[in-house]
Design an enzyme around this catalytic site. Structure first.
Site, mmCIF file in Angstrom:
data_model
loop_
_atom_site.group_PDB
_atom_site.id
_atom_site.type_symbol
_atom_site.label_atom_id
_atom_site.label_comp_id
_atom_site.label_asym_id
_atom_site.label_seq_id
_atom_site.Cartn_x
_atom_site.Cartn_y
_atom_site.Cartn_z
ATOM 1 N N ARG A 133 -4.215 0.966 10.749
ATOM 2 C CA ARG A 133 -4.777 0.364 11.950
ATOM 3 C C ARG A 133 -4.911 1.419 13.040
ATOM 4 O O ARG A 133 -3.994 2.222 13.249
ATOM 5 C CB ARG A 133 -3.889 -0.781 12.466
ATOM 6 C CG ARG A 133 -3.890 -2.035 11.601
ATOM 7 C CD ARG A 133 -5.225 -2.765 11.690
ATOM 8 N NE ARG A 133 -5.247 -3.997 10.905
ATOM 9 C CZ ARG A 133 -5.655 -4.093 9.645
ATOM 10 N NH1 ARG A 133 -6.062 -2.994 9.011
ATOM 11 N NH2 ARG A 133 -5.662 -5.255 9.022
ATOM 12 N N ILE A 147 0.832 -1.205 0.000
ATOM 13 C CA ILE A 147 0.000 0.000 0.000
ATOM 14 C C ILE A 147 0.867 1.256 0.000
ATOM 15 O O ILE A 147 0.596 2.216 -0.728
ATOM 16 C CB ILE A 147 -0.960 -0.017 1.208
ATOM 17 C CG1 ILE A 147 -1.903 -1.220 1.106
ATOM 18 C CG2 ILE A 147 -1.760 1.287 1.273
ATOM 19 C CD1 ILE A 147 -2.781 -1.428 2.319
ATOM 20 N N ASP A 175 -9.354 6.799 8.977
ATOM 21 C CA ASP A 175 -10.283 5.753 8.550
ATOM 22 C C ASP A 175 -10.372 4.645 9.583
ATOM 23 O O ASP A 175 -11.250 3.794 9.502
ATOM 24 C CB ASP A 175 -9.828 5.170 7.201
ATOM 25 C CG ASP A 175 -10.822 4.174 6.628
ATOM 26 O OD1 ASP A 175 -12.032 4.484 6.615
ATOM 27 O OD2 ASP A 175 -10.395 3.079 6.197
ATOM 28 N N GLU A 229 -13.728 0.749 17.485
ATOM 29 C CA GLU A 229 -14.586 0.907 16.306
ATOM 30 C C GLU A 229 -15.957 0.273 16.549
ATOM 31 O O GLU A 229 -16.032 -0.916 16.854
ATOM 32 C CB GLU A 229 -13.908 0.273 15.081
ATOM 33 C CG GLU A 229 -12.623 0.982 14.687
ATOM 34 C CD GLU A 229 -12.021 0.463 13.389
ATOM 35 O OE1 GLU A 229 -12.571 -0.488 12.810
ATOM 36 O OE2 GLU A 229 -11.005 1.024 12.952
ATOM 37 N N CYS A 276 -4.935 5.133 7.401
ATOM 38 C CA CYS A 276 -5.870 4.165 6.822
ATOM 39 C C CYS A 276 -5.399 2.735 7.100
ATOM 40 O O CYS A 276 -5.829 1.796 6.429
ATOM 41 C CB CYS A 276 -5.985 4.362 5.309
ATOM 42 S SG CYS A 276 -6.863 5.857 4.827
ATOM 43 N N HIS A 329 -13.960 3.257 8.551
ATOM 44 C CA HIS A 329 -13.144 2.102 8.140
ATOM 45 C C HIS A 329 -13.555 1.627 6.740
ATOM 46 O O HIS A 329 -14.021 0.511 6.536
ATOM 47 C CB HIS A 329 -13.273 0.949 9.136
ATOM 48 C CG HIS A 329 -12.084 0.024 9.098
ATOM 49 N ND1 HIS A 329 -11.618 -0.641 10.205
ATOM 50 C CD2 HIS A 329 -11.267 -0.360 8.076
ATOM 51 C CE1 HIS A 329 -10.567 -1.392 9.881
ATOM 52 N NE2 HIS A 329 -10.349 -1.228 8.581
#
Length: 529
Positions: A236, A156, A260, A265, A234, A283
């Protein structure tokens, strides 16, 4: 690796329909049950060979221990933060993920958040929807010429770098694993974190969540950054210390954040989400149709390949198995397990084991010591039942039992025929066996210094006994077998004649009691391979 039998799989979350379709097309029964409680999952998991999850299902040690038939846990996405990998390994369960399934989607969302921070797009949109026209309020800044720091230069991170370079950004980064020359080839200059923090206009993180990355961006690191630095996460929740981020936002040290992911969560503490300089998403990194289809397809195909014994992709705890997917490797694995089982049977009265050394010879076995060592340990530690140690957990169980395992390859150019030598230390004494694979059949060539005239095929019911050669030995053994209703199917004698030597007899079935042989031989053991 021998094919793994997977008959029933539970999918506990919303995974693309192609996953179920691919599994069913390969004769795997699939059950989909979403939104199960922890207790419901614990009660249900015992009925399945496999479990497929995304990020919501917490596959804890308690869940894993309840899965008495589990052989595979598949995570349809990147990372396995929600799976207790250590507990799975101890139970001999393969854990795999789809490392590239959501790469593009996560990278694109990261870029979208960077651009949103630079031009205040979400805030301007909300203002417009509220009937306002605040052009001056949303003055932004160009990305051209700015410095983007990328912490974590995996798949990524690489994709983010190449995209943001198209905006004219300078990309610098940090990664303890990716070689400097590799990241340089796609335009990222690597440096230490201490060098990176002060240079960045924007920082994005793309690392797993582990002790070394928890709170990586904190009060101390924010203080080393440029005033007004903007950050994106984006990856963890927890990589950026949320309390430190809020303090930096309120002081102006941090000029904005794109989030994100969160420690909790959905987040119950709303101070960050509600901050005017924070752009928040629920997320969404992998929430694209393409990513979900790709992850669902990837995890299904990876499981099918594993079941068929053709490949092992995405395994995070069974790297030793990656090179075992060929008929040749499987024959050597069977040899290792069988040799371990022979030594276990012939040294059963002398246990426990303290050390085992596995040595290989021959060009073809240079890269085989890893899985052969695991295979031998499987044979040594198995209790003869279908459960117990396997190639995934063998070395872990050996360590827990105090068994030291060493592996080495001997020989160089022009080395001889391939063979495996196993030596075990039992209460101060050493026992040794040597074997090979001949005409695709695992065979035992030597046991405790007794070299067999003809190698012993390691299959079926085998009776090993130690005795001095004599004219009456074979008739006496045959008579004891006949009295027990057991037929002799083969006989392997040692090449040497002097002193006590090991013999091997192939028999039609195991003897109920070896006591009848005690008057004839010094030692006796029997196994089924």
């Amino acid at each position: 690796m021998a094919p793994v039998s997977i008959k029933r799989i539970l999918i506990s979350e919303s995974v693309d329909a192609c996953c179920k379709k691919i599994l069913q097309e390969n004769d795997i029964e699939v059950t989909e049950r979403q939104n199960m409680t922890k207790d419901e999952l614990i009660d249900e998991i015992k009925n399945y060979d496999g479990l497929v999850v995304r990020s919501a299902t917490k596959v804890t040690a308690e869940v894993i221990n309840a899965g008495c038939n589990l052989k595979i846990i598949g995570r349809a996405g990147t990372g396995v933060d929600n799976v207790d990998v250590d507990a799975a390994t101890k139970n001999g369960i393969i854990v795999m993920n789809t490392p590239s399934g959501n790469t593009i989607s996560a990278a694109e969302l990261t870029c979208a958040l960077i651009m949103s921070l630079s031009r205040h797009v979400p805030q301007a949109d909300m203002s417009m929807k509220a009937g306002k026209w605040d052009r001056k309020k949303f003055m932004g800044g160009e990305l051209y010429g700015k410095v983007l720091g990328i912490v974590g230069l995996g798949r990524i991170g690489k994709e983010v770098a190449t995209r943001m370079q198209s905006f004219g950004m300078r990309t610098i980064g940090y990664d303890p694993i990716t070689p400097v020359e590799v990241s340089a080839s796609w335009g990222v200059e690597q440096m230490s974190l201490e060098q990176l923090w002060p240079q960045c206009d924007y920082i994005t993180v793309h690392t797993p969540l582990m002790p070394s990355t928890t709170g990586l961006l904190n009060d101390e690191s924010f203080a080393k950054c440029k005033k007004g630095v903007k950050v994106v996460n984006c990856a963890r929740g927890g990589i950026i210390d949320e309390a430190a981020l809020l303090r930096a936002l309120e002081s102006g040290q941090c000029g904005g954040a794109g989030l994100d992911v969160y420690v909790e969560e959905p987040p119950k503490e709303r101070a960050l989400v509600n901050h005017p300089n924070v752009v928040s998403c629920p997320h969404l990194g992998a929430s694209t149709k393409e990513a979900q289809a790709r992850c669902g397809q990837d995890i299904a195909l990876q499981i099918v390949d594993m079941v068929k014994g053709t490949a092992l992709v995405g395994a995070v705890n069974a790297q030793v198995l990656a090179s075992t997917f060929s008929p040749e490797c499987q024959q050597w694995i069977r040899l290792g397990e069988a040799m371990g089982a022979v030594l276990r049977a012939c040294t059963s009265s002398k246990q426990p084991y303290s050390q085992v050394q596995v040595s290989t010879t021959g060009d073809g076995l240079k890269k085989s010591t890893g899985f052969l060592g695991s295979a031998v340990v499987v044979g040594l530690l198995s209790g003869g039942s279908g459960s117990g140690p396997n190639l995934v957990n063998a070395l872990t169980l050996a360590k827990e039992t105090g068994l030291e395992v060493t592996m080495k390859h001997e020989g160089g150019a022009g080395e001889g025929a391939a063979c495996v030598v196993v030596e075990v230390s039992v209460n101060g004494t050493r026992s040794r066996a040597q074997g090979s694979v001949l005409a695709q059949v695992p065979v035992l060539e030597e046991l405790e210094g007794s070299a067999f005239r003809q190698p012993v095929p390691l299959s079926g019911h085998l009776l090993f006994f130690k005795a001095a050669a004599s004219a009456q030995l074979l008739p006496s053994v045959t008579g004891a077998l006949a009295s027990a209703g057991v037929e002799m199917e083969s006989f392997s004698a040692p090449a040497a004649r002097g002193g006590d030597q090991w013999y091997c007899v192939g028999i039609s079935s195991l003897m109920g009691d070896l006591g009848s042989l005690k008057a004839v031989v010094k030692e006796a053991a029997q196994i089924t391979i």
